[in-house]
Design an enzyme around this catalytic site. Sequence first.
Site: not given
Length: 335
Positions: A208, A30, A157, A186, A229, A200, A28, A291, A34
């Site tokens: 957005k 790229t 997951y 996160n 978070r 995420h 992983g 949520d 990573g």
Amino acid sequence: MGNEQSEPQVEEEMAEETPIKKVILVTGGTGLVGQAIKKVVDEGLALPNEEWIFLASKDCDLTSYEATKALFDKHSPTHVIHLAAMVGGLFANMRQNLEFFRMNMAMNDNVLRCCHEGNVIKCVSCLSTCIFPDKTTYPIDETMVHNGPPHDSNFGYAYAKRMIDVLNRGYSTQYGRMFTSVVPCNVFGPYDNYSLENAHVLPALMHKCYLAKQHDTPLTTFGTGKPRRQFIYSLDLARLFVWVLRKYEEVDPIILSVGEEEEVSITDAVNAVVKGMDFKGEIVYDTSKADGQFKKTASIGKLRKYLPDFKFTPFEQAVKESCEWFVENYDSARK
């Protein structure tokens, strides 16, 4: 830049090194984490006895044991950082829980099996705070991973990631292997996935916000904005990953996160992105959308015992740098 202030202690912690030649394979390599590890390694954290190999998903189908075995035979790694995963945001997980479970289980089993068969000295795998039980006490810590079922929204997951800890313990008790894992909160930063469908929360907000600014339309964000978070900048996480690879010698996982006092609401995150993007338009909260989990506050007591003085990049500064990277690389960014 604020992300440079964390280097001195990490470098000091890494000073005493054995001179054996290390071949460090990063699956992983790229992706978001990573690319961050590659940046800090290229900018001075690499040691003379280390060869770093960063793999992209196109380099190997890790869901195939034969392909994974051929990869390990080709590179003969002494150390592995296992980042590769099928990942996505809340709504992608809700749609495809089975696929998230099966793909990640296959990748993790193949990588750790090949680490064992190839006599890899150490493997560090990447978990996630979403693995923790939905019904729990806060703050959560490393001892609570298996204390109850995870949140329904991403059970596939979460269970696949939990099984890495089970595999690590199995390889340790049966074969004495030093396979371990880290649990980041996160993560965000350059080279993230900015898909409006599957990203995420922070990269989705950046995308957005970019489009709302371009088209002079309101910025619509999903949910109430109330969930909380902890966010870690990818470059901070990268330095901690390198420290774990060199210095952390427990099979049990370690949480890599900003402190509890740095937890922010989604509304705070929206405001940081709006500021980072210099967006002046209207902000709309679509409360018809889910949520997700209200909070998953993690304790960094264990990390602080090892690295009491590690300095994290301030959240607003890290968001601003991430927004700037996204705008500058909009055409090539994953979306």
